[in-house]
Design an enzyme around this catalytic site. Sequence first.
Site, PDB file in Angstrom:
ATOM      1  CG  ASP A  13     -63.115  15.981 -36.103  1.00  0.00           C
ATOM      2  OD1 ASP A  13     -62.911  17.033 -35.466  1.00  0.00           O
ATOM      3  OD2 ASP A  13     -62.327  15.022 -36.081  1.00  0.00           O
ATOM      4  CE  LYS A  20     -56.878  15.061 -36.275  1.00  0.00           C
ATOM      5  NZ  LYS A  20     -58.206  15.203 -36.893  1.00  0.00           N
TER       6      LYS A  20
END
Length: 467
Positions: free
Chosen positions: A203, A167
Amino acid sequence: MCFDEDIPPSSAVQVTIKDDCKSLILSNEQLTTLMKDMDKSIRNGLGKETNSSSVVKCYVTYVQDLPNGTERGKFLALDLGGTNFRVLLIELGDKNHFHMDFETFKVPSQIQTGKGTELFDHIAKCLAEFVNKYKVDSKKALPLGFTFSFPLRQVGLTKGFLNSWTKGFNCSGVVGEDVVRLLKEAIKRRKDVQIDVCGILNDTTGTLMSCAWKTPNTKIGLIVGTGCNACYVEKVENVELFDGDKIKPHVIVNTEWGAFGDDGKLDAIRTKYDREIDEDSLNPGQQRFEKMISGMYMGEIVRLAIVDLANQNKLFEGKLSEQMKTKGAFGTSFVSDIESDTANYKNTWKVLSEMGINDPSLADCANVRYICECVSSRSAHLVSAGLAVILNKMDEKSVTIGVDGSVYRFHPYFHKLILEKTRQLTKADINFEMMLSEDGSGRGAALVAAVAVRDELPLVTNEELSK
């Protein structure tokens, strides 16, 4: 510009554009082949002898218990998974009482690619600011669940080593290190807050935990946002690298399926746009499955396709703006906007205007929308193939899939696309539903801490205790 509202979006799409986009459309036969390869990769990831060579690592989370509604108290949560991170204070009480306060903090770009100590010092500083603002008792160490949404190899509930950055992050001195230790050391350097890190998770695990708090048969957690990943509840006996409490029959496995295809298994369906994105990324050759799916790359795939077709004089009469030529300028939110359009193409026209394309034709708008549809449908169908692999290997015949992420939340058809294709690819006797997570990465992190406190779980493994 005047649009004819009676013209449906697909009618103006040029046959040549459809031909050029064929490589973005996956057949069920291609998806079934992918599923066989992914199933093998997951099984290899679970195996002790095969894990090191598997691109799908299937990291053990050491989360063995799901919420049961008896969790009580105040818990902190730290949610780090992208350019912004959050600190949350969550209170759980009787009769499903739930109260949450939170603040969002930014990770400056120079910190994202700077020293690891600077990253964790910044996080600790923000934690201290939050604790002071909400007048959390600084004399008592408050339990904290730490959502760390990057590939992590865990050896305990509170010990996890970063495998690789994704990311856009590339902080030095963190890969191969225990991120819980780095966080604790940063907190200790401040000397002004007391926090007990009770669990680290990503997550997907948080999403699963958050949904399980309301729906006990939640067995899969899925994220389709900046990144893409899934976790699921697996039998302990199948997780050969597990070194924890084997009295309990299950443990959540974080697949890290974003790396699927890094061994070449996706080469047959990767397009020239996928290869260009990969080669031009911070981590070439890594996370190839994720790069074909997630919000960090979807808009860029569309932009590259638009540029390619315009250069062939098939769009905008061969004329391109500087914005459209700029890497990263076409955000994934544009894809959602365009596909939310009605037949008059107002959203498409607005997006193209923002990208410096003035007065596009009806055909141009139809073609751009078609490109977006091909890219987003491919993304959803790849996710469906992965979900079908997990569902098909489960004993449960009724499963809830907890889902979160900006692409899933905001794309107008993503839920429907996944639902329909997963049903086609899953065994007929398996029933499943998809449940939007309510703040999985935040609430889920607090719930991991709450469950650990509830059950007074050992926070380290046998391996760690023996050191």
